[in-house]
Enzyme design. Structure first.
Site, PDB file in Angstrom:
ATOM      1  N   GLU A  12       0.889  -1.209  -0.016  1.00 47.81           N
ATOM      2  CA  GLU A  12       0.109   0.079   0.224  1.00 47.81           C
ATOM      3  C   GLU A  12       1.005   1.468   0.014  1.00 47.81           C
ATOM      4  OE1 GLU A  12      -4.182  -0.629   1.894  1.00 47.81           O
ATOM      5  OE2 GLU A  12      -3.184   0.765   3.208  1.00 47.81           O
ATOM      6  N   LYS A  24     -13.968   0.909  -3.686  1.00 47.71           N
ATOM      7  CA  LYS A  24     -15.002   1.275  -2.874  1.00 47.71           C
ATOM      8  C   LYS A  24     -16.314   2.159  -3.476  1.00 47.71           C
ATOM      9  CE  LYS A  24     -12.076   1.652   1.236  1.00 47.71           C
ATOM     10  NZ  LYS A  24     -11.374   2.635   2.165  1.00 47.71           N
ATOM     11  N   HIS A  45       6.776 -27.332  -0.811  1.00 45.57           N
ATOM     12  CA  HIS A  45       6.339 -28.381  -1.436  1.00 45.57           C
ATOM     13  C   HIS A  45       5.218 -27.797  -2.353  1.00 45.57           C
ATOM     14  CE1 HIS A  45       8.314 -31.323   1.422  1.00 45.57           C
ATOM     15  NE2 HIS A  45       8.580 -30.360   1.885  1.00 45.57           N
TER      16      HIS A  45
HETATM   17  O1  PA5 Z   1      -3.362   1.540   6.033  1.00 43.61           O
HETATM   18  C1  PA5 Z   1      -4.618   1.904   5.857  1.00 43.61           C
HETATM   19  O2  PA5 Z   1      -4.936   3.280   5.977  1.00 43.61           O
HETATM   20  C2  PA5 Z   1      -5.852   1.072   5.531  1.00 43.61           C
HETATM   21  O3  PA5 Z   1      -5.594  -0.219   5.734  1.00 43.61           O
HETATM   22  C3  PA5 Z   1      -7.024   1.351   6.829  1.00 43.61           C
HETATM   23  O4  PA5 Z   1      -6.377   0.833   7.915  1.00 43.61           O
HETATM   24  C4  PA5 Z   1      -8.222   0.340   6.777  1.00 43.61           C
HETATM   25  O5  PA5 Z   1      -8.849   0.643   5.260  1.00 43.61           O
HETATM   26  C5  PA5 Z   1      -9.329   0.498   7.592  1.00 43.61           C
HETATM   27  O6  PA5 Z   1      -9.500   1.841   7.469  1.00 43.61           O
HETATM   28  P1  PA5 Z   1     -10.173   2.489   8.892  1.00 43.61           P
HETATM   29  O7  PA5 Z   1      -9.484   2.455   9.969  1.00 43.61           O
HETATM   30  O8  PA5 Z   1     -10.520   4.123   8.518  1.00 43.61           O
HETATM   31  O9  PA5 Z   1     -11.602   1.699   9.193  1.00 43.61           O
END
Ligand code: PA5
Length: 424
Positions: free
Chosen positions: A278, A414, A299
């Site tokens: 990310e 989303k 394996h």
């Molecule tokens: O690293 C990030 O920002 C994302 O993985 C969020 O943690 C994830 O989408 C969850 O978001 P939120 O804490 O707003 O529910």
């Protein structure tokens, strides 16, 4: 240094030290908070500047849960859940002897998984730790409403007493609900993004409920902060790793495979994949983070790694001292012809598998191998290792001029899903 980094088997064509000038500039941008994404650098000095009162309050709430509950349900997704799960598995192992069981929900839309988890909880005394910075993540919000309904059937109007909410200090739907219902609550600092938040209340509350010493964890992060403060590529192992990745990418290695020989590190690899994928996977750039567990996956994927397309390098997490070991017994009949191992420990066999695999992949398969050695799987090491990877991903992303602290691409699915579901 709690994390030792060995890149002798990386097959590098260039020297790491050639990067010293660019690393100096990126280090300056990071620490002076002038680089990309600089409003999300709260994690940088968090091991020293964390809120000490909140830290003590977390311990008090954790004790209450430990004294009263059979189960804690951690309700969150991505950065709001992976870190806690990675730490609990790594430190406690997969069959924990702790009194409180930790379950995870809010991390999927699988109706079967959700309904089976709710069924399992029906007769259990449980607390919920809902974790969401934005307070409006669909997976988490769906599970949280269902968990509240189950709590209501168990305890009626007292249900808010069984909820601990971790969210943005001021903003978002969840924070509004906290204010309205008076849930016990903790904060995710505004300048720390989800995947950098494991050493905040996001991870600390579930860890403390799981019986993990969070003082040791913070000390580990603090030790890493001080060890990795120096931009010198001769000394800073996180920066060495950051540069080696970029050099390997230039040599055509577009895939990094995190290798562990311990099942309890599998969720750590999931946490690492989110952190790396990310953070640097944007603008058509970045190395694809993947993971395997050896010897199990030898394996299945071993064949490809050994002889398939040469697109990957391996980063081995080498655990020096395992949490538990077993001596392999002798057998008078020796029908399985295994007596040649009698008297040796299983970890000795595992370490030999590791040695043999490294030689096979590196020497015969020409796969670059990086080795990150950690002393053990303790809370201190977890704190240290997470900070090590934070520093490494920040540096390695700056080296390709990518903002490591946003995730614009995650919003696209989303948007589509909300349109299909008719959300305004
Ligand atoms: O690293 C990030 O920002 C994302 O993985 C969020 O943690 C994830 O989408 C969850 O978001 P939120 O804490 O707003 O529910």
């Amino acid at each position: 240094m709690n994390v030792k980094f060995d890149y002798e088997k990386a097959y590098l064509s260039n020297k790491v030290s050639e990067y010293q000038d660019v690393v100096d500039q990126a280090h300056e941008a990071l620490h002076a908070k002038t680089g990309k994404g600089n409003d999300y650098l709260g994690w940088l000095d968090w091991p020293e500047n964390y809120d000490k009162d909140e830290f003590e309050a977390i311990k008090v709430v954790a004790k209450k849960v430990r004294d009263n509950a059979e189960v804690l349900v951690v309700c969150g997704i991505g950065g709001s859940y992976l870190g806690a799960r990675a730490a609990i598995d790594m430190i406690n192992g997969l069959y924990s002897k702790q009194d409180v069981e930790i379950l995870y929900l809010g991390n999927t839309l699988s109706s079967t998984y959700i309904s089976q988890t709710l069924e399992y909880l029906k007769d259990k005394k449980f607390y919920v730790n809902v974790i969401s910075k934005s307070g409006q993540t669909t997976e988490t919000a769906i599970a949280f409403r269902l968990l509240k309904n189950l709590l209501k059937t168990q305890v009626g109007d007292a249900y808010p007493d069984y909820i601990i909410a971790t969210s943005d200090p001021k903003n978002g739907t969840l924070r509004q609900e906290i204010n309205e219902k008076g849930y016990t609550s903790f904060s995710i600092p505004a300048d720390i993004g989800g995947r950098f938040s494991v050493n905040t209340a996001v991870g600390l509350l579930p860890l403390a409920v799981a019986g993990i010493n969070i003082d040791d964890l913070m000390q580990g992060a603090k030790d890493a902060m001080s060890d990795l403060d120096n931009p010198s590529l001769e000394e800073n192992t996180a920066y060495q790793y950051a540069v080696v990745r970029r050099l390997l990418e230039k040599q055509g290695k577009d895939v990094e495979m995190l290798v562990s020989y311990e099942f309890q590190m599998a969720m750590f690899a999931e946490w690492w994949k989110q952190l790396f994928g990310e953070s640097e996977g944007k603008e058509g750039r970045g190395i694809l983070p993947t993971s395997v567990n050896f010897s199990t996956d030898l394996h299945s994927l071993g064949q490809f790694i050994q002889e398939g397309k040469k697109l990957l390098f391996e980063t081995i997490i080498n655990v020096e001292l395992v949490s538990e070991d077993i001596i392999f017994p002798s057998d008078d009949e020796d029908l399985d012809n295994m007596n040649y191992l009698s008297g040796n420990s299983i970890d000795y066999v595992n370490k030999k598998a590791q040695e043999g695999t490294l030689a096979a992949h590196y020497e015969e398969g020409s796969v670059p191998n990086l080795i990150l050695s950690i002393p053990d799987m303790s809370a201190h090491t977890f704190g240290y290792l997470t900070y090590f990877f934070f520093k490494a991903i920040a540096m390695t992303s700056y080296l390709i001029d990518v903002n490591p602290f946003n995730q614009p691409g995650v919003e696209v699915y989303k948007r589509n899903m909300f349109a299909l579901l008719g959300k305004e």
